[in-house]
Design an enzyme around this catalytic site. Structure first.
Site, PDB file in Angstrom:
ATOM      1  N   ASP A   1      36.045  32.066  25.870  1.00 24.66           N
ATOM      2  CA  ASP A   1      35.558  31.742  27.209  1.00 24.66           C
ATOM      3  C   ASP A   1      36.781  31.450  28.059  1.00 24.66           C
ATOM      4  O   ASP A   1      37.436  30.416  27.892  1.00 24.66           O
ATOM      5  CB  ASP A   1      34.631  30.525  27.148  1.00 24.66           C
TER       6      ASP A   1
ATOM      7  N   TYR B   1      33.194  37.581  45.010  1.00 24.32           N
ATOM      8  CA  TYR B   1      34.032  38.316  44.067  1.00 24.32           C
ATOM      9  C   TYR B   1      35.390  38.602  44.695  1.00 24.32           C
ATOM     10  O   TYR B   1      36.438  38.360  44.091  1.00 24.32           O
ATOM     11  CB  TYR B   1      33.328  39.621  43.692  1.00 24.32           C
TER      12      TYR B   1
ATOM     13  N   LYS C   1      39.161  37.281  43.593  1.00 22.08           N
ATOM     14  CA  LYS C   1      40.245  38.201  43.264  1.00 22.08           C
ATOM     15  C   LYS C   1      41.463  37.987  44.160  1.00 22.08           C
ATOM     16  O   LYS C   1      42.599  38.190  43.735  1.00 22.08           O
ATOM     17  CB  LYS C   1      39.742  39.647  43.363  1.00 22.08           C
TER      18      LYS C   1
END
Length: 276
Positions: free
Chosen positions: A55, A147, A151
């Site tokens: 994880d 997202y 990033k």
């Protein structure tokens, strides 16, 4: 034998990167948050590939993973931060916990892996960390805002850390950011209009991106956009935000058109391309 670790390697791009590294002669630790997926991927790759669950949001787990690789192989030569998640939709309608989760996996996960790798690479003075970003990390991306934000954070951390290594006189450890256009993996959805921008340019197969990732090991560079012209396109509009906002409607309509055309190709059996 050189060693490598790839996160999110149970399927898709991560699996193909792990496969390329194994073919290059690396002993590859194939990791994924789903232990069964990682194990199946390692079995598929064969050779000296091995697996365990990881994880990436757990910093201590990443440090332990790096130690496992060193204990087994004697060194940690390559670490690929590929694990990522994507939730699409209108940013202001998505709960903040959804944005937070993308930040935890895509940004903090990349930070955890990068730091864990550097800790184990510094004694030997060499190594290569490859962080899979996205073109969405170079320019704003409506429909996938959380997202894109995650990033952006990941690439900023990567390049800044690379700079810190150099100012400390550490020249043998490289950090590369890979920014591909849309990649044909389960993460993209041809039926989701909020994911239209993934189909606005060049749709890449995971094998194509993995090949370019392997090339970075021979010729490291801080940022690799795939294809290069799409990277230049993204940077231009990132440098002209007012223009980008004015053209957002046009961009999205064109992206939806391209997405519908792409769906027809899929339905007609013309995509994905057949294996040689």
């Amino acid at each position: 034998m050189p060693s490598a670790l790839v996160t999110g390697a149970g399927r898709g791009l991560g699996l193909e990167i792990a496969r390329r590294l194994a073919g290059r002669g690396h002993e590859v630790a194939v990791t994924d948050v789903e232990e069964a997926a990682a194990s199946a991927a390692a079995d598929q790759i064969g050779g000296r590939a091995w697996s365990f669950a990881l994880d990436v949001t757990d910093a201590e787990a990443c440090r332990t993973a790096a130690s496992q690789v060193v204990e087994r192989s004697g060194s940690l030569d390559v670490w690929v931060n590929n694990a990522g998640i994507l939730f699409t939709g209108l940013a202001y309608e998505q709960p903040v916990d959804m944005h937070r989760r993308m930040l935890e996996v895509n940004a903090v996960g990349t930070m955890n892996g990068t730091l864990a790798a550097i800790e184990r690479m510094r004694p030997g003075g060499h190594g290569h960390i490859i962080n899979v970003i996205s073109l969405a990390g170079l320019v704003t991306a409506p429909g996938i805002v959380g997202y894109s934000a995650s990033k952006h954070a990941a690439i900023a951390f990567s390049l800044g850390t690379h700079g810190d290594l150099r100012r400390a006189g550490i020249k043998g450890i490289h950090i590369s950011c890979v920014c591909p256009d849309g990649v044909w993996t389960p993460m993209v959805d041809v039926d989701d209009p909020d994911d239209a921008l993934s189909f606005s340019g060049v749709m890449l197969m995971p094998e194509q991106v993995a090949e370019r990732v392997e090339g970075l090991l021979d010729k490291p560079k801080p940022v690799l956009a795939i294809p290069a012209w799409r990277g230049r396109f993204a940077r231009f509009f990132d440098n002209h935000p007012a223009l980008t906002l004015r053209l957002t409607g046009i961009f999205m309509r064109d992206a939806l058109r391209r997405q519908r055309a792409f769906k027809k190709r899929v339905e007609a059996g013309k995509w994905p391309p057949s294996s040689p």
